[in-house]
Each structure stands twice: as structure tokens, then as C-alpha cells.
Design an enzyme around this catalytic site. Structure first.
Site, PDB file in Angstrom:
ATOM      1  N   LYS A 158      -6.908   0.875 -41.893  1.00 29.78           N
ATOM      2  CA  LYS A 158      -7.286   2.285 -41.861  1.00 29.78           C
ATOM      3  C   LYS A 158      -8.742   2.440 -42.289  1.00 29.78           C
ATOM      4  CE  LYS A 158      -2.667   4.172 -42.776  1.00 29.78           C
ATOM      5  NZ  LYS A 158      -1.850   5.082 -43.598  1.00 29.78           N
ATOM      6  N   GLY A 165      -5.002   9.761 -39.373  1.00 28.00           N
ATOM      7  CA  GLY A 165      -4.703   8.835 -38.287  1.00 28.00           C
ATOM      8  C   GLY A 165      -5.917   8.372 -37.491  1.00 28.00           C
ATOM      9  N   GLU A 288      -2.303  10.038 -48.257  1.00 34.29           N
ATOM     10  CA  GLU A 288      -3.589  10.692 -48.511  1.00 34.29           C
ATOM     11  C   GLU A 288      -3.356  12.085 -49.057  1.00 34.29           C
ATOM     12  OE1 GLU A 288      -5.402  11.698 -44.372  1.00 34.29           O
ATOM     13  OE2 GLU A 288      -4.812   9.603 -44.213  1.00 34.29           O
ATOM     14  N   ARG A 292      -7.231  21.119 -48.756  1.00 36.83           N
ATOM     15  CA  ARG A 292      -7.444  22.394 -48.073  1.00 36.83           C
ATOM     16  C   ARG A 292      -6.111  23.129 -47.893  1.00 36.83           C
ATOM     17  NH1 ARG A 292      -7.004  18.265 -44.165  1.00 36.83           N
ATOM     18  NH2 ARG A 292      -5.135  18.611 -42.912  1.00 36.83           N
ATOM     19  N   ARG A 338       3.532  24.679 -33.152  1.00 32.58           N
ATOM     20  CA  ARG A 338       2.116  24.913 -32.855  1.00 32.58           C
ATOM     21  C   ARG A 338       1.968  25.132 -31.355  1.00 32.58           C
ATOM     22  NH1 ARG A 338      -1.771  20.888 -36.337  1.00 32.58           N
ATOM     23  NH2 ARG A 338      -0.597  20.951 -38.300  1.00 32.58           N
TER      24      ARG A 338
HETATM   25  C1  MV4 Z   1       1.032   4.769 -41.617  1.00 33.11           C
HETATM   26  C2  MV4 Z   1       2.153   4.453 -40.828  1.00 33.11           C
HETATM   27  C3  MV4 Z   1       2.922   3.360 -41.207  1.00 33.11           C
HETATM   28  N1  MV4 Z   1       2.564   2.632 -42.278  1.00 33.11           N
HETATM   29  N2  MV4 Z   1       0.719   4.004 -42.667  1.00 33.11           N
HETATM   30  C4  MV4 Z   1      -0.381   8.539 -39.001  1.00 33.11           C
HETATM   31  C5  MV4 Z   1      -1.085   9.756 -39.492  1.00 33.11           C
HETATM   32  C6  MV4 Z   1      -1.797   9.355 -40.705  1.00 33.11           C
HETATM   33  N3  MV4 Z   1      -1.734  10.396 -41.685  1.00 33.11           N
HETATM   34  C7  MV4 Z   1      -1.142   8.097 -41.145  1.00 33.11           C
HETATM   35  N4  MV4 Z   1      -0.257   7.685 -40.105  1.00 33.11           N
HETATM   36  C8  MV4 Z   1       0.559   6.618 -40.275  1.00 33.11           C
HETATM   37  N5  MV4 Z   1       0.269   5.808 -41.339  1.00 33.11           N
HETATM   38  C9  MV4 Z   1       1.464   2.943 -42.985  1.00 33.11           C
HETATM   39  N6  MV4 Z   1       1.132   2.186 -44.046  1.00 33.11           N
HETATM   40  C10 MV4 Z   1       2.453   5.238 -39.728  1.00 33.11           C
HETATM   41  C11 MV4 Z   1       1.641   6.316 -39.415  1.00 33.11           C
HETATM   42  C12 MV4 Z   1       1.989   7.021 -38.203  1.00 33.11           C
HETATM   43  C13 MV4 Z   1       2.592   8.269 -38.177  1.00 33.11           C
HETATM   44  C14 MV4 Z   1       2.833   8.981 -39.352  1.00 33.11           C
HETATM   45  C15 MV4 Z   1       3.436  10.233 -39.310  1.00 33.11           C
HETATM   46  C16 MV4 Z   1       3.836  10.781 -38.084  1.00 33.11           C
HETATM   47  C17 MV4 Z   1       3.599  10.118 -36.905  1.00 33.11           C
HETATM   48  C18 MV4 Z   1       2.967   8.869 -36.935  1.00 33.11           C
HETATM   49  C19 MV4 Z   1       2.749   8.201 -35.733  1.00 33.11           C
HETATM   50  C20 MV4 Z   1       2.140   6.972 -35.772  1.00 33.11           C
HETATM   51  C21 MV4 Z   1       1.776   6.382 -36.982  1.00 33.11           C
END
Ligand code: MV4
Length: 455
Positions: A158, A165, A288, A292, A338
Site C-alpha cells: 500500500k 485503496g 486507516e 473528515r 449512492r
Molecule cells: C486490504 C484488503 C485486504 N487485506 N488490506 C480497499 C480499500 C482500502 N481502504 C483498503 N482496501 C483493502 N485493504 C489488507 N491488509 C482488502 C481491501 C479491499 C477491499 C476492502 C473493502 C471493500 C472492498 C475491497 C475490495 C478490494 C480490496
């Protein structure tokens, strides 16, 4: 209390903030780009200033222009809404330097949470569970490979300056890691002007659950429960709801407690949201923190009978929270769809003139929008044109209410995501509450398979 607030935003969130100000007896100042002259936030504010040409870089993101309007109008405070300057620590600093209250956390907190690797490390120090990984920035491929071997594949890279994302890559073995790492660093440098990346264990199937918090300047911190936001496409949320079908009262309390505890540790103030992944064994991990007001805040308002924007303003003015944790009662179920100006099939943006716009109503239905019939959706901004929110006693009843409200949400002249929402709400997995990060990929795959069969 503030006498006058400038709203540094547009669209539904600008009108939403104006409503809260009106109820508090605070005068409002709108700013708008040349593409937004006919917008409702301009009409409903007490004063309005054109701050530049249509591209947001020249208007809504133009700090000198926004500050000039604030100075000329002589406002006490600026509400940034979401997006644009909402999480810009430098902008919050400039406000402070100009003796204008920035309605949000301190610049130092915004900066800390904006650096996702630093946020992760400080949340771990504050006692938050985080995904297995490395608490710093990755220097080279050697180091990355060592860490990945320790935590086990798959891992996810990341961008530290990313978030939401953006700049993520899933890596399934050492070979992939060695090619992906430099590529991810290069991408991050181009996108965020910062090549820093970090690595965590990739949780294959999880839910996106976030906890809403409010913290005043007198040490009072509360949480307002969770929002389930697992239904996303390309990291854009489509549907949010609360409560999450996956949470028990006990788990809600545990997640809420750690969120409140972490806020205390870092001295957080104003409204904030902590994002978590919830795995299939119901372990939760901090991802995270958003500093806001969020797009999906209304579902929390519906089940807790609160006004989060009002609370943001009161907190920024130095008031004490009027309720403590025990006063917050969760009642019923709320869902938000949305509504975007985009093709429900290809997701391509669909700007243009709206010819018909019918706003649904009736019991338990709330619409947040700045659209009216004959308004032209400009192509320069986010495609969100309305948020349709329902509230009812149970999840099943809320789904039925959303279905009938979607039917009455008649928008003509542009394409919208209304038909997509109707299909998602009829999906057996959605109805059963079987939600995960995999939901939309599977949904889209099934839909195209179905179309082929039918065609
Ligand atoms: C992740 C994850 C799996 N493992 N982190 C996507 C949005 C961003 N806020 C972080 N995201 C993700 N982080 C780890 N360590 C999977 C996602 C993710 C995801 C998260 C929520 C809803 C849909 C998603 C689709 C793909 C990946």
C-alpha cells in the site's frame, strides 16, 4: 459560537452543511466554480463567491482563492466537507494562521493520519489491533521479501500517501513481490509525489467495517457504532448500512471501545472514522483513519438520532459534547445508496442535463442531494448526484423500503446507478447479509454471465 461559516465544498454535502448552520443560527458563505453558478449551495447560502474556473485545481482546491473569500466575507470558520481540502493539513494550517477555525481535527492529526504507514504505527502504539505486517516504510526488495516471508503470502503493498485503496497491489509470491515493489514505488511517486510504501498481510475475504467517533476539546470521546461498507467497486463505496449484519452487540462494543481508546491516546478532536477489516473469524484490524465527515454519515445519524455536522460545528466552537456513551441508543436499521451519474453497466460517467428529477419521500426516507430538474451535471467533479437513505426497524424492512424508494427515484436525461442498486438489493447474498470485499466482483461476474445466457 460562530456567527458565519464558509463552506469549502459543493453538491449535496455543501447543502447538508448549510442546513446544519441554519438550524444553529449561523450565517453561511458558499464558494463556487464557474461550472456551479446555478448550483443549489449557491442559492441557499447567505453569500456566495465565485472562486475560479471549473477544474477543481483552479477553484475548490485553490487555497488562496478559498481563503480570500473567507477573508472578504469575514467568516469565523470553514467547513471543508469531504474530498477537496478536507484532509489537507496545510490548508488547516493556513486557516489557523488566518485566525479562521478549521472545522476538523488539528493539522498535526490530519498530517499523521494522512501518512498511512505512520497512522498504522501510531494506532498500534495506541493499542489497536492491526494486520500482521511491518510498521515502517519499505526501503528495498530484500527487506520486503524478508517481511513477506515472515508474515506469509499473500501480502498487500500500500502507498503510504495513498489511502482509500489508491496505489494498492496484492502480491502472491516472492517473484511477484520483487517485480511489484519497484513498480508500486514508482506509481506512488507519480500519483502522490511520495514513493513510500508499506506491506501487510492480505486478508483474502473480509468486510469493511468503520467506526464513527466524536471527540470534543474537553476530553469527551464517544463512538456512534459501525457502518458496513463492503459493497465497493474500485474502492468506491456503493451501498453502506448500519448495523453491520456481522456485528454482535459485544463485538460492536469491543470495536467502539478500542476506537475511543485510540482517540484518547492521540488526542483526537472532532468527527472521525476508523476503518477496519473484519475477517471471517471476526478478528478486526485497523486499516486507516479518515479525519473528515464521510459521505455515508447519514446512516449513523438515522440509527443514533444525531446530527454529526452540527456536532462537528459545536465541537470546533469549543462546546462540550451534550451526550456521553451511555446516552447513545442504537435504533433500527439504515441503508444508503449512492446515486451516481454513471452508466449502471459500464460505470462510465454520464454528465449532462437532468430533465426529470423526482425525489422519493414517505416514512423513513431521506434524500441528500443538490440536484433539481433542468440542472446540468458538470463533467468536472465526482459523479455522486444524490444519496438515498432509508431507516426502518429491521434490515429486511429497510431493504423493502429502499426498493420502493428507488422505484420513485426517477432521474431522466442522464444515466444513473439506480438500476444497479435495484439489482444489488435483490441479490440473495445481499439479502442474506453475506457481504465481503469480494461481493461486487462476484456480482458483476454473475450479471454478465446471466446476460450471456439470456442473450
Ligand atoms: C486490504 C484488503 C485486504 N487485506 N488490506 C480497499 C480499500 C482500502 N481502504 C483498503 N482496501 C483493502 N485493504 C489488507 N491488509 C482488502 C481491501 C479491499 C477491499 C476492502 C473493502 C471493500 C472492498 C475491497 C475490495 C478490494 C480490496
Amino acid at each position: 459560537m460562530f456567527k458565519k461559516i464558509l463552506i469549502a465544498n459543493r453538491g449535496e454535502i455543501a447543502t447538508r452543511i448549510i442546513w446544519a448552520c441554519k438550524e444553529l443560527g449561523i450565517r453561511t458563505v458558499a464558494v463556487y466554480s464557474e461550472a456551479d453558478r446555478d448550483s443549489l449551495h449557491v442559492r441557499f447560502a447567505d453569500e456566495a463567491f465565485c472562486i475560479g474556473p471549473p477544474p477543481s485545481s483552479k477553484s475548490y482546491l485553490n487555497i488562496p482563492q478559498v481563503i480570500s473569500a473567507a477573508e472578504v466575507a469575514n467568516v469565523d470558520a470553514i467547513h471543508p466537507g469531504y474530498g477537496f481540502l478536507a484532509e489537507n493539513a496545510y490548508f488547516a494550517e493556513v486557516c489557523e494562521a488566518c485566525n479562521i477555525t478549521f472545522i476538523g481535527p488539528t493539522p498535526a492529526t490530519i498530517r499523521l493520519m494522512g501518512d498511512k504507514a505512520q497512522a498504522r504505527a501510531s494506532m498500534k502504539a495506541a493499542g489497536m489491533p492491526i494486520t500482521p505486517g511491518f510498521d515502517g516504510v519499505i526501503e528495498d526488495s530484500e527487506e520486503a521479501a524478508r517481511i513477506a516471508d515472515r508474515i506469509g503470502y499473500p501480502v498487500i503493498i500500500k502507498a503510504s500517501a495513498g489511502g482509500g485503496g489508491r496505489g494498492m497491489r496484492v502480491v502472491r509470491n516472492r517473484d511477484e513481490l520483487l517485480t511489484s515493489l519497484p513498480a508500486a514505488q514508482h506509481e506512488a511517486r507519480l500519483a502522490f509525489d511520495n514513493p513510500a510504501v508499506y506491506i501487510e498481510k492480505y486478508i483474502e475475504t473480509a468486510r469493511h467495517i468503520e467506526i464513527q467517533v466524536l471527540a470534543d476539546h474537553h476530553g469527551n470521546v464517544v463512538h456512534l457504532g459501525e457502518r458496513e461498507c463492503s459493497i465497493q467497486r474500485r474502492h468506491q463505496k456503493l451501498i453502506e448500512e448500519t448495523p453491520s449484519p456481522a456485528l454482535t452487540p459485544k463485538l460492536r462494543q469491543r470495536m467502539g471501545d478500542v476506537a475511543v481508546q485510540a482517540c484518547r491516546e492521540i488526542g483526537y478532536t472532532n468527527a472521525g472514522t476508523m476503518e477496519f477489516l473484519l475477517d471471517e473469524e471476526k478478528n478486526f484490524y485497523f486499516m486507516e483513519m479518515n479525519t473528515r465527515i464521510q459521505v455515508e454519515h447519514p446512516v449513523t445519524e438515522m440509527v443514533t438520532n444525531t446530527d454529526l455536522v452540527r456536532e462537528q460545528i459545536l465541537i470546533a466552537a469549543g462546546e462540550r459534547l451534550e451526550f456521553d456513551q451511555d446516552d447513545i441508543v442504537f435504533s433500527g436499521h439504515s441503508i444508503e445508496c449512492r446515486i451516481n451519474a454513471e452508466s449502471p453497466k459500464t460505470f462510465a460517467p454520464s454528465p449532462g442535463r437532468i430533465t426529470t428529477f423526482n425525489i422519493p419521500g414517505g416514512p423513513g426516507v431521506r434524500v441528500e442531494t443538490a440536484v433539481y430538474a433542468d440542472w446540468f451535471v458538470p463533467p468536472h467533479y465526482d459523479s455522486l448526484v444524490a444519496k438515498l437513505i432509508v431507516h426502518h426497524r429491521t434490515r429486511d424492512m429497510a431493504i423493502a423500503r429502499m426498493q420502493r424508494a428507488l422505484e420513485a427515484m426517477i432521474i431522466e436525461g442522464i444515466e444513473t446507478s439506480v438500476p444497479l442498486h435495484q439489482q444489488i438489493l435483490a441479490d440473495p447474498d445481499f439479502i442474506a447479509g453475506n457481504l465481503s470485499t469480494k461481493f461486487m466482483d462476484r456480482f458483476i461476474k454473475n450479471k454478465s454471465a446471466g446476460t450471456q445466457k439470456a442473450g
